[in-house]
Design a protein around this motif. Sequence first.
Motif, PDB file in Angstrom:
ATOM      1  N   SER A 331      65.907  60.747  56.807  1.00 56.19           N
ATOM      2  CA  SER A 331      67.177  61.163  57.413  1.00 56.19           C
ATOM      3  C   SER A 331      67.839  59.980  58.094  1.00 56.19           C
ATOM      4  N   ALA A 332      67.018  59.147  58.761  1.00 55.86           N
ATOM      5  CA  ALA A 332      67.569  57.967  59.418  1.00 55.86           C
ATOM      6  C   ALA A 332      68.217  57.061  58.376  1.00 55.86           C
ATOM      7  N   ILE A 333      67.534  56.884  57.247  1.00 58.27           N
ATOM      8  CA  ILE A 333      68.076  56.039  56.178  1.00 58.27           C
ATOM      9  C   ILE A 333      69.458  56.516  55.765  1.00 58.27           C
ATOM     10  N   LYS A 334      69.586  57.832  55.626  1.00 59.52           N
ATOM     11  CA  LYS A 334      70.886  58.361  55.208  1.00 59.52           C
ATOM     12  C   LYS A 334      71.955  58.064  56.228  1.00 59.52           C
ATOM     13  N   VAL A 335      71.657  58.335  57.500  1.00 62.53           N
ATOM     14  CA  VAL A 335      72.668  58.134  58.539  1.00 62.53           C
ATOM     15  C   VAL A 335      73.142  56.683  58.537  1.00 62.53           C
ATOM     16  N   PHE A 336      72.199  55.759  58.450  1.00 59.42           N
ATOM     17  CA  PHE A 336      72.595  54.352  58.490  1.00 59.42           C
ATOM     18  C   PHE A 336      73.393  53.964  57.252  1.00 59.42           C
ATOM     19  N   ASN A 337      73.027  54.503  56.109  1.00 58.82           N
ATOM     20  CA  ASN A 337      73.770  54.163  54.897  1.00 58.82           C
ATOM     21  C   ASN A 337      75.199  54.698  54.934  1.00 58.82           C
ATOM     22  N   TRP A 338      75.360  55.913  55.437  1.00 54.34           N
ATOM     23  CA  TRP A 338      76.727  56.454  55.537  1.00 54.34           C
ATOM     24  C   TRP A 338      77.569  55.576  56.442  1.00 54.34           C
ATOM     25  N   THR A 339      76.977  55.231  57.583  1.00 51.33           N
ATOM     26  CA  THR A 339      77.740  54.424  58.533  1.00 51.33           C
ATOM     27  C   THR A 339      78.149  53.102  57.889  1.00 51.33           C
ATOM     28  N   THR A 340      77.188  52.475  57.222  1.00 47.63           N
ATOM     29  CA  THR A 340      77.490  51.185  56.615  1.00 47.63           C
ATOM     30  C   THR A 340      78.532  51.309  55.509  1.00 47.63           C
ATOM     31  N   THR A 341      78.562  52.467  54.848  1.00 44.29           N
ATOM     32  CA  THR A 341      79.564  52.652  53.793  1.00 44.29           C
ATOM     33  C   THR A 341      80.973  52.471  54.339  1.00 44.29           C
ATOM     34  N   MET A 342      81.167  52.832  55.588  1.00 46.33           N
ATOM     35  CA  MET A 342      82.512  52.729  56.168  1.00 46.33           C
ATOM     36  C   MET A 342      82.918  51.283  56.397  1.00 46.33           C
ATOM     37  N   TYR A 343      81.934  50.421  56.499  1.00 41.61           N
ATOM     38  CA  TYR A 343      82.207  49.010  56.796  1.00 41.61           C
ATOM     39  C   TYR A 343      83.111  48.425  55.719  1.00 41.61           C
ATOM     40  N   LYS A 344      84.232  47.872  56.135  1.00 43.40           N
ATOM     41  CA  LYS A 344      85.219  47.273  55.225  1.00 43.40           C
ATOM     42  C   LYS A 344      85.703  48.263  54.176  1.00 43.40           C
ATOM     43  N   GLY A 345      85.708  49.544  54.514  1.00 44.98           N
ATOM     44  CA  GLY A 345      86.253  50.520  53.591  1.00 44.98           C
ATOM     45  C   GLY A 345      87.751  50.654  53.796  1.00 44.98           C
ATOM     46  N   SER A 346      88.298  51.637  53.125  1.00 41.97           N
ATOM     47  CA  SER A 346      89.703  51.942  53.340  1.00 41.97           C
ATOM     48  C   SER A 346      89.717  53.370  53.866  1.00 41.97           C
ATOM     49  N   VAL A 347      89.629  53.490  55.191  1.00 42.86           N
ATOM     50  CA  VAL A 347      89.272  54.765  55.801  1.00 42.86           C
ATOM     51  C   VAL A 347      90.492  55.658  56.000  1.00 42.86           C
TER      52      VAL A 347
END
Lengths: 542, 348, 221, 111
Positions: A331-347
């Motif tokens: 679950s921790a892995i998922k949370v961190f991956n989602w957060t990182t997905t936002m990095y330099k995204g087009s939010v």
Amino acid sequence: MTATPTIGTETEKNYLNHQHGLKSWLLTEDHKRIALLYLLSITFFFFLGGLMAVLIRLELATPAGDLVESNTYNKLFTMHGVLMIFFFLIPSIPAVLGNFLIPLMIGAKDLAFPKINLLSWYIYILGGIFTVYVLIVGGVDTGWTFYTPLSTSYSNGYVIATGLGIFIAGFSSILTGLNFIVTVHRMRAPGMTWFRLPLFVWAHYATSLIQILGTPVVAVTLFLLVLERGFHIGFFDPAYGGDPVLYQHLFWFYSHPAVYIMILPSMGVVSEVISTFTQKKPFGYTFIAFSSVAIAVFGFLVWGHHLYVSSQSAYAGMVFSLLSYIVAIPSAIKVFNWTTTMYKGSVRMTTPMLYALGFIGLFTIGGLTGLFLASLGMDVHLTDTYFVVAHFHYVMVGGAVMGYLAGIHFWWPKMFGRMYPESWSRLSAIIIFLGFNLTFFPQFLLGYMGMPRRYHVYPPEFQVFNVLSSAGASVLGFGFVIPFVYLTWSLFYGEKAPANPWGATGLEWTTQSPPTYDNFAVTPVVTQEAYQYSTEEVAHVG
Amino acid sequence: MEPKSFQLFPEQASTFAPTVDALYAYLVLVSAFFSLLIAVLVVYFAVKYRKRSADDPIPAPIDEHSTGGMILEIVWSAIPLGLSMIMFGWGASLFFTESRPPADAMEIYVTGKQWMWKIQHMEGNREINELHIPVNRNIKLTMTSEDVLHDFFVPAFRTKSDVLPGRYTTEWFRATKPGKYHIFCAEYCGTKHSGMIGYVYVMEQAQYDQWLAGGMGQGTLAEQGAQMFTSLGCVTCHTSDANGRCPNLKGIYGTMVALQGGAKVKADDAYIRESILYPEAKVVEGYQPIMPTFKGLVTEDGLVKLIEYVKSIGPKPGSTTAAPSAAPAKAPAAGSMSAAAAAAQSHE
Amino acid sequence: MASTAAVPTFLKHHFESADQQKGASGIGMWLFLVTEIMFFGGLFLAYFVYRQAYPAAFASASSKLNLPLGAANTVVLICSSLTMAMAVHSAALGKQKLIIFYLIATLFLGGAFLGVKAYEYHDKWEHHEIPGENFDCETCADPGHAPLFFSLYFAMTGLHAMHMIIGVFIIFFLIQQAAKGAYTAKWSTPVEMFGLYWHFVDIVWIFLFPLLYLIDRVPGK
Amino acid sequence: MSNPSHQSVETHDEHHVVPVSVYIGVFLALIVLTVVTAWVATVDLGAFNFAVAIGIALFKASLVILYFMHVKYSDRLTKMVIGTGLFTLVLLLFITMTDIWTRTWMGVPGR
Ligand code: HEA
Ligand code: HEA
Ligand code: CUA
Ligand SMILES: [Cu+2]
């Protein structure tokens, strides 16, 4: 059915106007229509369960038992738990969104067994009828966990009927899971390899594993419970030589993995939503995919963390505690991956995105407080207090329900071909978020102070936080009514939705909104990985 | 000390309380750190990378192989794993302390019943929904239930344990502060679950002794047990002259008993309880299963007394209260109750 | 796309090919059997827990069961498994007459099993060995816990018999369909799937027999 | 794992025709084992009576699964499905029994 009138006049053929009349709905084998049948029924059960919650919170606004008597109060939280878990949250995302989307996402015309899909809805409704019957004739007062020997020898509620209701509903869940697994294995479109599957499908695959492997155990447990209640033959009642802790093992062998039945589909939704509204492939696709399966598998090894003080052996407790921490890591892995997905995204902060971000925050808090409970020495103090109540509402309402709402708002245009009013939906998302925290955060503090759960009256020093919680619940309840109103409104008056309003990837967005009866004119051929965003497809929303 | 009308933390009134609170602090810190980390990052990214205009370019996908995606994944799996192993180890060691009553603990029996707590002190004092204990003494509760599951919870002591029908469970603590603290039933047990509450009164030793003296009069638990041993007729068979039909109970408590079929079992509370209710479940090596069951004839409270009696004639050091051979003879004199009254009481 | 130009009548609209449809049925059936494994698993767990807790009661109560009948019934069930396997075999070869013959044989053997079971239940009733008010087992060791063995006995064999009864109904249906010539060498999925079910029920009994009938049967002990 | 298209879903083994002699052989083995298990139960092997009974039952069940249910000739997915089911069953039985077995280790009732 609410949906039919909107489409009646249109020329374009879609699954909604493919056939007409009540019969065409009640006998449909189309996965999309069955999804809508489920949508309608789970919404009903959600509000019914919510009504119980309102009464619970009203009662708890004062320390004394002044609104209802203790028996009634006990029936309220039992029915609240039973309705919310077995008739709302477990079927919610899989039976509505999963049903609707999995064939679309993998490029199939339907699930592998359409008749069984329809059957699962009827079974669900039959189980629901039992439960509503119980509600009408007088309820049941055992808690949603049905611990023996209270449930078998001492309860004055309708244990047998409720047990049968859940037993029956369980088969609906099994059939849904079975259908999904076969469909994902056998019905993928050409080129749709496992690692091209959307994360939503991975999450549902993992969920289905749990449904298939876990649900039969709770079914047989309830079967024995019903026998014991009817004939007092000793399976779980110490008076006849039975072992109540065995009941708890059997119950949680299903019911712990069942919490992952509730959360995994939400996680699947969140993966899709975050990717779409950052226009980026989810960071660590394979890690998110495999962590779903890891949660499903390890989820079967930790049920004993509900039994730390039940007189389970200290050694078993230790093993279960250790494993509970292992299952937290994916679950921790998922949370961190989602957060990182936002990095330099087009939010883009659309409504689904608001819910998805709310999910991340609230699930994190809920999950982290699960770690408190997994710690043996800590749980001895916290178990059966409001800390547990707060924990599971954070993961189930703050997590799973937020994910469900994110999904409903995300795919609403696809399901009905209509847009909803964005300003209203954002407002309600914010109201729900605030109301939610006000309702359940104080309960952590109450729990640590020692207020036990399932208490009809409580000592006055706990009142302050209870009043806050009740106030929050009214905000929250109000917040839940708003989407119900504008979504219904949008069916009739909403703006027409294009095929791909969000600039999302995925096969479901390549077909028209709402899709045709056969989903795709020609079976699509997949040539690239999921989440390949390109400029042309981006529409201008948000 | 009356509970205040508003508080944020429960009173710290046992040796466990500070240690549990320390673990709690650690957990809160870790949770706050990660919750804030995630919240701050989410908000920061949402603002910083928000889509500004409709024709913003599609962001370039991150190439996870060259940007060290794998390293990130390992790092953010390993750090939580490490932190949570501390939670596990700390929690488990606390739990084992909470589970293992010290040898010198003072014993008290607790019986849960819908919806009250019945408490029996070794000295014979009985109380309901109240528990009087001396401060700074290790207390061990041996608990059972007459009907459904209950749970004996004292928030100020940070400990609880389920109470089950048909078996004994244990809970121990050492109160550190005189005062009045809540007892809650924490396992849902039916209609008046929330009314199954009471108070622990932690008293200075002198006060406690005074309190004890005020409630005695029926003899110690062991003495009452000795009476029942006579009145129920156990003594007709379990005589001390070892007539060969029945095992002599003197000195069996805590020993390993050889059973028919070769197994061995420890003669603890649970075994004695079972021997009385289901005598044929475990038959002692060399004896016939002729002992009748006393199921339905002895209450949970009565069982506790019989167990205390068997204990008192056991090899426990300092068990001079009831010399085994003299016990049955002494019994009528020791208690103020007649045998019939004792039997009647056991049926209440 | 299906390889033949003519779409076979048994192919459902949402499948692309007969192979795909068949593969789906096979996996679906096996998944269903997995749920059955877990369903019976809960009962087996209860059995192991209580056998561990009350060995004396279980041993003496077990010896109250009719061993010759239990063994004979095991043989009957194994025979029915063979005839079922042969029915599937005949179906795969498209031998219409033989399918019907073997299905009828299976039906007959299944019926025999249920008949014997009914007789055993009746016997238990006569001997007051059904848990509840009338339970009375003077020669049982640990009579306080002996009823638990019989509770498990009835729950486990009862659920097993329930599965057999459902199976019998399905065989009737299959025979009827087979008589209409519904099953060909190309398509006999229902027979095949039912075969799996029937064998599964047999396997459950393979475990029930030693666990229930054969505890501590050593003479003179 | 990567079974990309409809067309390539492999089911060729479904039609594997097992010779009747195999069925007969398995059948005879099952009957013999039934007789053996009933007989062994009357021989005093102490704790091994139980182990032998379970062992024989497991062997018989394997025969039925492999031959009567054709799993020996089935594809990997079928085998994985069965394996997963049996594995979960073992988890349920074994982990719960671990609790039961260790209940007396602490020497403290209820822990
Ligand atoms: C959707 C439902 C859901 C989910 C997902 C969870 C997830 C978890 N739950 Fe929860 N739980 C319930 C629903 C759920 N639970 C319910 C309904 C009950 C009560 C039932 C009843 O009694 O009525 C309950 C009760 C419950 C108990 C028993 C309490 C008691 O009765 O005494 C425990 C004990 O271990 C527990 C633990 C956990 C853990 C460790 C997780 C983990 O899976 C959480 C993992 C997630 C995270 C850890 C957050 C994300 C991670 C990070 C941001 C990184 C930082 C991480 C670390 C430092 C490790 N839960
Ligand atoms: C999916 C699961 C789920 C969900 C969504 C909720 C939602 C809510 N729950 Fe739930 N709750 C459980 C699962 C869930 N709960 C479980 C499993 C238990 C344990 C039961 C047990 O102990 O056995 C529990 C117990 C529980 C308790 C503890 C009772 C006790 O221990 O004594 C409380 C107390 O505050 C509570 C409150 C709430 C509130 C305020 C909401 C809110 O989020 C609800 C908000 C929704 C609404 C308010 C509905 C809005 C509609 C209206 C207001 C209109 C009314 C009606 C119609 C028009 C039909 N719940
Ligand atoms: Cu006793 Cu709750
Ligand atoms: Cu859990």
